[in-house]
Design a protein around this motif. Structure first.
Motif, PDB file in Angstrom:
ATOM      1  N   ILE A 163       0.845  -1.209   0.000  1.00 54.20           N
ATOM      2  CA  ILE A 163       0.000   0.000   0.000  1.00 54.20           C
ATOM      3  C   ILE A 163       0.876   1.253   0.000  1.00 54.20           C
ATOM      4  N   ILE A 164       1.969   1.216   0.751  1.00 56.60           N
ATOM      5  CA  ILE A 164       2.890   2.373   0.767  1.00 56.60           C
ATOM      6  C   ILE A 164       3.468   2.602  -0.638  1.00 56.60           C
ATOM      7  N   ALA A 165       3.873   1.506  -1.299  1.00 54.58           N
ATOM      8  CA  ALA A 165       4.446   1.637  -2.647  1.00 54.58           C
ATOM      9  C   ALA A 165       3.402   2.204  -3.613  1.00 54.58           C
ATOM     10  N   THR A 166       2.172   1.690  -3.530  1.00 55.37           N
ATOM     11  CA  THR A 166       1.100   2.192  -4.403  1.00 55.37           C
ATOM     12  C   THR A 166       0.825   3.673  -4.105  1.00 55.37           C
ATOM     13  N   ARG A 167       0.868   4.009  -2.812  1.00 52.10           N
ATOM     14  CA  ARG A 167       0.636   5.414  -2.428  1.00 52.10           C
ATOM     15  C   ARG A 167       1.671   6.322  -3.086  1.00 52.10           C
ATOM     16  N   GLU A 168       2.938   5.921  -3.008  1.00 52.29           N
ATOM     17  CA  GLU A 168       3.990   6.782  -3.553  1.00 52.29           C
ATOM     18  C   GLU A 168       3.852   6.942  -5.062  1.00 52.29           C
ATOM     19  N   THR A 169       3.510   5.850  -5.772  1.00 55.15           N
ATOM     20  CA  THR A 169       3.296   5.945  -7.217  1.00 55.15           C
ATOM     21  C   THR A 169       2.127   6.882  -7.520  1.00 55.15           C
ATOM     22  N   THR A 170       1.057   6.748  -6.737  1.00 54.70           N
ATOM     23  CA  THR A 170      -0.136   7.578  -6.974  1.00 54.70           C
ATOM     24  C   THR A 170       0.176   9.047  -6.706  1.00 54.70           C
ATOM     25  N   VAL A 171       0.919   9.319  -5.631  1.00 49.60           N
ATOM     26  CA  VAL A 171       1.272  10.710  -5.305  1.00 49.60           C
ATOM     27  C   VAL A 171       2.040  11.333  -6.468  1.00 49.60           C
ATOM     28  N   ARG A 172       3.017  10.573  -6.986  1.00 52.35           N
ATOM     29  CA  ARG A 172       3.815  11.113  -8.103  1.00 52.35           C
ATOM     30  C   ARG A 172       2.922  11.415  -9.307  1.00 52.35           C
ATOM     31  N   ALA A 173       2.044  10.473  -9.616  1.00 54.20           N
ATOM     32  CA  ALA A 173       1.167  10.648 -10.786  1.00 54.20           C
ATOM     33  C   ALA A 173       0.250  11.857 -10.595  1.00 54.20           C
ATOM     34  N   LEU A 174      -0.284  12.022  -9.395  1.00 57.21           N
ATOM     35  CA  LEU A 174      -1.195  13.154  -9.157  1.00 57.21           C
ATOM     36  C   LEU A 174      -0.447  14.480  -9.232  1.00 57.21           C
ATOM     37  N   LYS A 175       0.772  14.492  -8.705  1.00 61.89           N
ATOM     38  CA  LYS A 175       1.556  15.736  -8.780  1.00 61.89           C
ATOM     39  C   LYS A 175       1.833  16.089 -10.237  1.00 61.89           C
ATOM     40  N   ASN A 176       2.118  15.071 -11.049  1.00 65.82           N
ATOM     41  CA  ASN A 176       2.337  15.309 -12.483  1.00 65.82           C
ATOM     42  C   ASN A 176       1.105  15.882 -13.160  1.00 65.82           C
ATOM     43  N   LEU A 177      -0.064  15.550 -12.615  1.00 62.32           N
ATOM     44  CA  LEU A 177      -1.310  16.077 -13.195  1.00 62.32           C
ATOM     45  C   LEU A 177      -1.647  17.460 -12.632  1.00 62.32           C
ATOM     46  N   GLY A 178      -0.789  17.969 -11.751  1.00 60.78           N
ATOM     47  CA  GLY A 178      -1.005  19.320 -11.222  1.00 60.78           C
ATOM     48  C   GLY A 178      -1.707  19.386  -9.871  1.00 60.78           C
ATOM     49  N   PHE A 179      -1.875  18.248  -9.224  1.00 64.29           N
ATOM     50  CA  PHE A 179      -2.515  18.239  -7.904  1.00 64.29           C
ATOM     51  C   PHE A 179      -1.552  18.759  -6.836  1.00 64.29           C
ATOM     52  N   LEU A 180      -2.124  19.372  -5.802  1.00 69.54           N
ATOM     53  CA  LEU A 180      -1.354  19.621  -4.583  1.00 69.54           C
ATOM     54  C   LEU A 180      -1.626  18.419  -3.665  1.00 69.54           C
ATOM     55  N   VAL A 181      -0.578  17.711  -3.245  1.00 65.37           N
ATOM     56  CA  VAL A 181      -0.777  16.501  -2.445  1.00 65.37           C
ATOM     57  C   VAL A 181      -0.024  16.644  -1.125  1.00 65.37           C
ATOM     58  N   LEU A 182      -0.714  16.471  -0.012  1.00 67.85           N
ATOM     59  CA  LEU A 182      -0.033  16.562   1.290  1.00 67.85           C
ATOM     60  C   LEU A 182       0.803  15.303   1.509  1.00 67.85           C
ATOM     61  N   ASP A 183       1.805  15.448   2.384  1.00 70.69           N
ATOM     62  CA  ASP A 183       2.759  14.373   2.619  1.00 70.69           C
ATOM     63  C   ASP A 183       2.110  13.309   3.520  1.00 70.69           C
ATOM     64  N   SER A 184       1.733  12.167   2.954  1.00 76.71           N
ATOM     65  CA  SER A 184       0.947  11.188   3.714  1.00 76.71           C
ATOM     66  C   SER A 184       1.774  10.036   4.267  1.00 76.71           C
ATOM     67  N   LYS A 185       1.482   9.683   5.526  1.00 80.23           N
ATOM     68  CA  LYS A 185       2.041   8.472   6.126  1.00 80.23           C
ATOM     69  C   LYS A 185       0.906   7.477   6.394  1.00 80.23           C
ATOM     70  N   ALA A 186      -0.189   7.633   5.661  1.00 80.43           N
ATOM     71  CA  ALA A 186      -1.377   6.807   5.921  1.00 80.43           C
ATOM     72  C   ALA A 186      -1.754   6.000   4.672  1.00 80.43           C
TER      73      ALA A 186
END
Ligand code: PMP
Length: 354
Positions: free
Chosen positions: A269-292
């Motif tokens: 889940i952590i690995a999937t989270r990190e991939t998703t965060v990167r993809a969303l940032k590439n799409l222009g999202f502001l993403v908070l730093d998650s440990k959840a």
């Protein structure tokens, strides 16, 4: 309100759980459940023989489960309290450690159930705003002379505060319980359990609902000094001693035995989270730093509410909070890689106006 309800609850506003729609199959990324099933061991041990024994009450002490959890977390059985989901722990804590005079404090942006329990028991409470960057200012919680409740990682931001800050809060409030709600700690956070020996006022609450894939079984536990656990047991044995059913106790024990499986799932889940965060940032999202096992993200050029409803129309459910300061964000639970691919695909379509 009916004419039967006590006037004590006239102004009470109940908690609104995330949607559990039955109208169609959604990719469900809205209530922070695990996308993975319970371990094979859990599935096998909750069997027909166990169902046949449902004529008998469960062990109100949950002795075997407490022993297993104590061993896993390096504490004594007397440091463990078992509950029907960790909401139960919160309920008992507000009941046991607060009243009209003994208040509570918690962050303004946090788990929506804290103010509901405070209102239920008529507990005066203060909600401290988060800092500009959505982090918790620990200094607000020092010397407050009230019960302190902090989700760490916090929800819905996913951000964590450090153990140094937690120790400062503990030291400065020696006569009040400091409840650290670690519902999401297994996804990369740092647990305060190691501080329980040092601080008799610390209570850490945990749940089987997230990293242990058992939201439907309702099982939570608290780790704290014997003093605090005895108080919680007093409340439990004065309300519902059998608050955990037999099948859930069995499943809970089996889950401890398959700890490795759950740790592997958390890693995935952590690995999937990190991939998703990167993809969303590439799409222009502001993403908070998650440990959840969720992320809190603000889409570009579209409101949080709009993004939520457009995703829902495309069969993906996320959570949107119609609330000041966070209305522009949505909370996205991390699912499997495949589910997140669909989510990202639908998100791209929405951003392109499709
Ligand atoms: N604490 C936090 C911060 C949560 O988000 C949740 C889940 N909604 C809970 C506690 C309660 O979870 P459960 O009762 O399923 O253990």
């Amino acid at each position: 309100m009916s004419r039967f309800l006590s006037s004590r609850f006239a102004s009470l506003e109940a908690y609104t759980p995330g949607e559990q729609p039955r109208d169609q199959q959604y990719i469900k990324l809205n209530t922070n459940e695990s996308p993975y099933p319970p371990s094979q061991e859990v599935i096998e041990r909750v069997n027909a023989d166990e169902v046949k024994r449902l004529n008998l009450y469960p062990d109100p002490e949950g002795k075997f489960l407490k022993e297993k959890l104590a061993k896993l977390y390096g504490v004594e059985k007397e440091n463990i309290f078992l509950s029907n989901g960790s909401d139960d722990i919160l309920n008992f804590s507000f009941m046991a450690f607060c009243d009209e005079k003994r208040g509570a404090v918690f962050p303004e942006i946090s788990y929506g159930f804290y103010p509901v329990y405070a209102d239920l028991y008529h507990v005066p409470h203060v909600k401290f705003p988060l800092k500009e960057d959505f982090s918790i200012n620990y200094k607000d919680y020092c010397n407050v002379d009230k019960m302190v409740v902090i989700a760490n990682p916090n929800a819905p931001t996913g951000m964590e505060i450090g153990l140094f800050e937690i120790e400062e809060i503990l030291k400065s409030n020696p006569n009040h319980v400091v409840l650290i709600d670690e519902a999401y700690v297994d996804f990369g956070g740092t647990s305060a359990v190691g501080l329980v020996r040092k601080y008799p006022n610390l209570m850490v609450s945990m749940t089987y609902s997230k990293s242990r894939s058992m939201a439907g079984a309702r099982l939570g536990f608290a780790i704290a000094s014997k003093e605090i656990i005895e108080d919680l047991e007093k409340i439990k044995f004065s309300t519902n001693p059998y608050n955990i059913n037999r099948l859930t106790l069995v499943a809970g024990e089996a889950a401890v035995d398959s700890d490795i499986y759950y740790k592997e799932n958390a890693k995935k889940i952590i690995a999937t989270r990190e991939t998703t965060v990167r993809a969303l940032k590439n799409l222009g999202f502001l993403v908070l730093d998650s440990k959840a096992n969720f992320i809190f993200a603000k889409p570009p050029n579209i409101s949080g509410a709009d993004f939520y409803s457009k995703l829902k129309k495309k069969g993906v459910l996320v959570r949107h909070f119609e609330k000041e300061k966070i209305g522009d964000f949505v909370r996205i639970t991390i699912g499997t890689d495949k589910q997140m691919d669909v989510f990202l695909q639908k998100t791209s379509e929405i951003l392109k106006g499709r």
